[in-house]
Design an enzyme around this catalytic site. Structure first.
Site, PDB file in Angstrom:
ATOM      1  N   MET A   1       0.844  -1.171   0.000  1.00 38.74           N
ATOM      2  CA  MET A   1       0.000   0.000   0.000  1.00 38.74           C
ATOM      3  C   MET A   1       0.891   1.236   0.000  1.00 38.74           C
ATOM      4  SD  MET A   1      -2.412   1.382   3.162  1.00 38.74           S
ATOM      5  CE  MET A   1      -1.740   0.284   4.329  1.00 38.74           C
ATOM      6  N   PRO A   2       0.852   2.045  -1.068  1.00 40.36           N
ATOM      7  CA  PRO A   2       1.628   3.280  -1.085  1.00 40.36           C
ATOM      8  C   PRO A   2       1.039   4.288  -0.096  1.00 40.36           C
ATOM      9  CG  PRO A   2       0.890   2.696  -3.304  1.00 40.36           C
ATOM     10  CD  PRO A   2       0.196   1.797  -2.341  1.00 40.36           C
ATOM     11  N   GLU A   3       1.915   4.917   0.654  1.00 43.22           N
ATOM     12  CA  GLU A   3       1.486   5.961   1.585  1.00 43.22           C
ATOM     13  C   GLU A   3       2.328   7.198   1.316  1.00 43.22           C
ATOM     14  OE1 GLU A   3       0.848   6.682   6.344  1.00 43.22           O
ATOM     15  OE2 GLU A   3       0.730   4.660   5.511  1.00 43.22           O
ATOM     16  N   ALA A  38      -5.945   1.351  -2.227  1.00 43.82           N
ATOM     17  CA  ALA A  38      -4.715   1.013  -1.508  1.00 43.82           C
ATOM     18  C   ALA A  38      -3.871   2.243  -1.191  1.00 43.82           C
ATOM     19  CB  ALA A  38      -3.891   0.032  -2.333  1.00 43.82           C
ATOM     20  N   VAL A  40      -2.886   5.764   0.418  1.00 43.63           N
ATOM     21  CA  VAL A  40      -3.146   6.605   1.585  1.00 43.63           C
ATOM     22  C   VAL A  40      -2.332   7.882   1.418  1.00 43.63           C
ATOM     23  CG1 VAL A  40      -2.913   6.827   4.091  1.00 43.63           C
ATOM     24  CG2 VAL A  40      -3.526   4.617   3.076  1.00 43.63           C
TER      25      VAL A  40
END
Length: 67
Positions: A1-3, A38, A40
């Site tokens: 998940m890229p944040e 996915a 954030v």
């Protein structure tokens, strides 16, 4: 998940910030092939008096630009 965390000076509208976050989300979907759900994104805003560039706070810079 890229944040993704975006640090910036305060002062933009909620609409501007939401638009930026949507654009960043779409860039990650396009370039990383991830699902938008996915991604954030968090914005950390600093008051203009708490951010400095070139030895002057952003408040001082804004005041100087008005002169």
């Amino acid at each position: 998940m890229p944040e993704i965390t975006v640090s910036m000076a305060a002062g933009r509208t909620d609409e501007q910030k939401a638009g930026m976050m949507r654009d960043i989300t779409q860039a990650l979907v396009k370039n990383l092939g991830v699902d938008a759900d996915a991604v954030v994104i968090q914005i950390n805003e600093a008051p203009l008096s708490h951010k400095m560039k070139g030895g002057k706070t952003f408040v001082e810079r804004a005041a100087a630009a008005k002169k």
